[in-house]
Design a protein around this motif. Sequence first.
Motif, mmCIF file in Angstrom:
data_model
loop_
_atom_site.group_PDB
_atom_site.id
_atom_site.type_symbol
_atom_site.label_atom_id
_atom_site.label_comp_id
_atom_site.label_asym_id
_atom_site.label_seq_id
_atom_site.Cartn_x
_atom_site.Cartn_y
_atom_site.Cartn_z
ATOM 1 N N TRP A 1 77.676 -28.198 -12.941
ATOM 2 C CA TRP A 1 76.348 -28.753 -11.183
ATOM 3 C C TRP A 1 77.153 -30.373 -12.049
ATOM 4 N N LEU A 2 77.410 -31.092 -10.561
ATOM 5 C CA LEU A 2 77.363 -32.851 -10.832
ATOM 6 C C LEU A 2 75.997 -33.484 -10.730
ATOM 7 N N VAL A 3 75.879 -34.305 -12.129
ATOM 8 C CA VAL A 3 74.505 -34.449 -12.212
ATOM 9 C C VAL A 3 74.403 -35.701 -11.580
ATOM 10 N N LEU A 4 73.892 -36.640 -10.289
ATOM 11 C CA LEU A 4 73.990 -38.097 -10.131
ATOM 12 C C LEU A 4 72.661 -38.317 -10.390
ATOM 13 N N ASP A 5 73.010 -39.776 -11.107
ATOM 14 C CA ASP A 5 71.563 -40.673 -10.930
ATOM 15 C C ASP A 5 71.835 -42.337 -10.298
ATOM 16 N N GLU B 1 86.400 -24.369 -6.956
ATOM 17 C CA GLU B 1 86.431 -26.424 -6.529
ATOM 18 C C GLU B 1 86.550 -26.627 -8.215
ATOM 19 N N SER B 2 87.704 -27.743 -8.581
ATOM 20 C CA SER B 2 87.900 -29.061 -9.805
ATOM 21 C C SER B 2 87.113 -29.210 -10.167
ATOM 22 N N ALA B 3 86.166 -29.267 -11.267
ATOM 23 C CA ALA B 3 85.371 -30.117 -12.344
ATOM 24 C C ALA B 3 85.664 -32.401 -12.203
ATOM 25 N N ALA B 4 87.203 -31.629 -12.121
ATOM 26 C CA ALA B 4 87.829 -33.126 -12.171
ATOM 27 C C ALA B 4 87.170 -34.480 -10.420
ATOM 28 N N GLU C 1 83.739 -41.788 -5.661
ATOM 29 C CA GLU C 1 83.926 -41.429 -4.481
ATOM 30 C C GLU C 1 83.530 -39.843 -3.575
ATOM 31 N N ASN C 2 83.726 -38.530 -4.727
ATOM 32 C CA ASN C 2 83.100 -37.931 -4.112
ATOM 33 C C ASN C 2 80.890 -37.724 -3.695
ATOM 34 N N LEU D 1 78.845 -36.527 -1.335
ATOM 35 C CA LEU D 1 77.686 -35.900 -0.674
ATOM 36 C C LEU D 1 76.207 -36.664 -0.581
ATOM 37 N N LEU D 2 76.244 -38.051 -1.535
ATOM 38 C CA LEU D 2 74.599 -38.826 -1.143
ATOM 39 C C LEU D 2 75.216 -39.378 0.352
#
Length: 594
Positions: A245-249, A293-296, A302-303, A307-308
Motif C-alpha cells: 500500500w502507498l501511505v500518504l500523510d 504496479e511498480s512500488a518505485a 507525482e503519483n 491520487l490526491l
Amino acid sequence: MNENHTDCAAGGGADPADGSAPADGPVPVAGSGPVTGSGPLAGAAGSDGDGTYDVLVVGAGPVGLTTAIQLGARGWRVGLVERWPRPYPLPRAVVFDHEVARILAALGLADELPAFSEPAADYEWRNADGETLLRLAFEDTGASGWPAMNLFTQPQLEGALEAQAHRTAGVDVLRGWEAADLAEDAAGVSLTVAESAGDEPVLRGGVRRRRTLRAQYVVGCDGANSFVRSRMTTTLTDRGFQHDWLVLDVLPHEADRVFAPRNLQLCDPRRPTTAVSGGPGRRRWEFMLLPGESAAEFGSAENAWRLLAGWDLHPGNATLERHTVYTFRARWAESWREGRLLLAGDAAHQMPPFAGQGMCSGIRDAANLTWKLDLVLRGEAGATLLDSYTTERSQHLRHAIELSVFLGGIICEPDPAAATLRDARMRADRRAGRDPLADMPPQSLTGGLLRQAADGTPRAPAGQLGCQGRVRFRGRTGLFDQTVGTGFALLATEDPRAVLDDDTLGWCERLGIRLLRVTGDPTANGPADVVDLDGTYRSHLERCGQKALLLRPDHYVFGGAPCTAEAAGLVAALRQELVASQERVAPAAVSPGW
C-alpha cells in the motif's frame, strides 16, 4: 482503522539494505527516510557508571519507551538502546484505543494526550458506488475511561514519551548506539553496542567505537528485523497475508475543512483506499497497489498528488508530509521469551493495519511484561512467571491478527466479481442488523496468571479487561489511575482488609496491592474508601455477579469473588501462583540498586 506502524526505530539488527525505516511493522519498500545524526553514549545516570543495568531495552519507539518508563517508575535501572541518533520525525501509526490511552496516561501523559490525539468518532466502509456497507460509531468514553478509539500523530507521542523517559529516574536513553552482539550467561546478559548513525556505522579515525553493557534481562523492542529475535531460536509463523500500500500523510492548509466521514474505507476493487484522520490537523490516505504496479513508480510524489487530486488536494492547498510504500504482513514469533531475552512489539509480531491494533498490541506487550519483570527482579516471583507473558499475549495477539486479516480480506479485494458478492453479503448484513465482526473471538486473556477453575480454564471474570471510571479518593477527584494510583488493586463493596489476616495484609503491602472499598456514598472519606462517582465500578461488579475483583497492574482481572469474605481466597490464589513460580527454578533475584 488503518495504522502504519509502530513501535520503533530499531535499536539494532535491521539490515540497511532492506530499506527499513525506523518504524517497524510494515516493511518500507520505497519512500522518504529519516533524519540521521550521531551521538555519544550518554552519561549513565541509571547505571553505576560502568554500563550495568537491571534491564536493557533495545529500540526506542513507543513500545520500547513504554517498557523503559514502566520499569524505571518501579525503581529499576534501565538502559534504552537506540541506533538512530534522533527520533524519526514522520508519522507511522495513527490510532490507539481506550486501553492503550489508559496505559499512556498512567505513564504521566494524561494531560498531554489531547494535544496530539482526537476521538475517532466513526469509521465507515463504502463500496465503489459510494454505498455504505458498514458504519462503526465509537464511544466518546470507552471502558478504560478514555475515548474508545483515538487518532494521533506518532512523532508527538514519541516526543512526549521520550521526555517522560528522561524525567524518569534510573532510565538512560542511549541514542546513536546499535546492538551488535550479545552473550547470555547464568547471571545476566552482556550486550555489545556500536556507534551508529542509524542507517550506517559511525567511524572515528576509521574505527567504530564499541561498548559492552550488562543487565539481568534484555527486551527486544527493535522492530520487524529484530536483532534480539535473531539471537533467539524462536520461529516465525506467517499467516500468508501480504499486500503493498502507498501511505500518504497530508497536512491540509484549510484548518476548518471537514472530511465526512472522518474515517473512510473505500472498498473499490479498482483501487482499495483508506482516508482517515492522522491526528489534529493531519490526514492519512492509503492506496493499495494492484498486481503488476511498480512500488518505485507508484510511490513517487507525482503519483501521490495524482491520487490526491480526486480528493481535491493539491500542492496549493496541502502539504505532502510523507509518501512511502509499505508491505503489510501478518506473522508472529512462537515464543517471546528465551532465557533472559524477551520480545515485545513488532519484534514479536506484525499485522495488517486494518484493525488499528499494531502499536496498540505492542504497548499491551509492555504493560503485560513490565510488572512481571518487576516481581521477578524483586524476588517476589520466579523467572518462570515470565513464561505467562507469551501465553497471555500470544493468544490475545492472535485475536488482533485474525481480526486484521479478516478486515483486510474484505478491503483488499481487487476482483470486481468477488467485490460484488462481498457488497451483497455486507448489504444484507446491514439490513438485518448483523454485525460482520460478531463471530470474532472476544478480546480477553484465555490463560496465564489468572484464577483457574477446576478444569484449568480461567474462572470468570478472570482474564477480562477491567474498567476505569471517575472516583473521589482521599479528597482527590478524577479517573482512578490518576487519583488512586496504579498497580495491583483489590476492589470490594466492603472493606477487604476486614477479611485478611495480618500475614496476608503484610504480603499485600509488600507486593503493593491496594485494598479498597468501592462505595456510592458521597460522604465516605475513610482511608480505603473509593467513591464511585458515576457508578462505573458498582455496575461492573453487578454485571460480573461479584462483590470483589482483584485487578492486575495491566488492568486485567486476576479473579473475582461473589462475596467479600471470599476475597481472602483471591489473594491466596495469587500468592500461591507466585510462590509456585519460585519453586520452578529462577535466577538469583536482586533489589533495585544491585
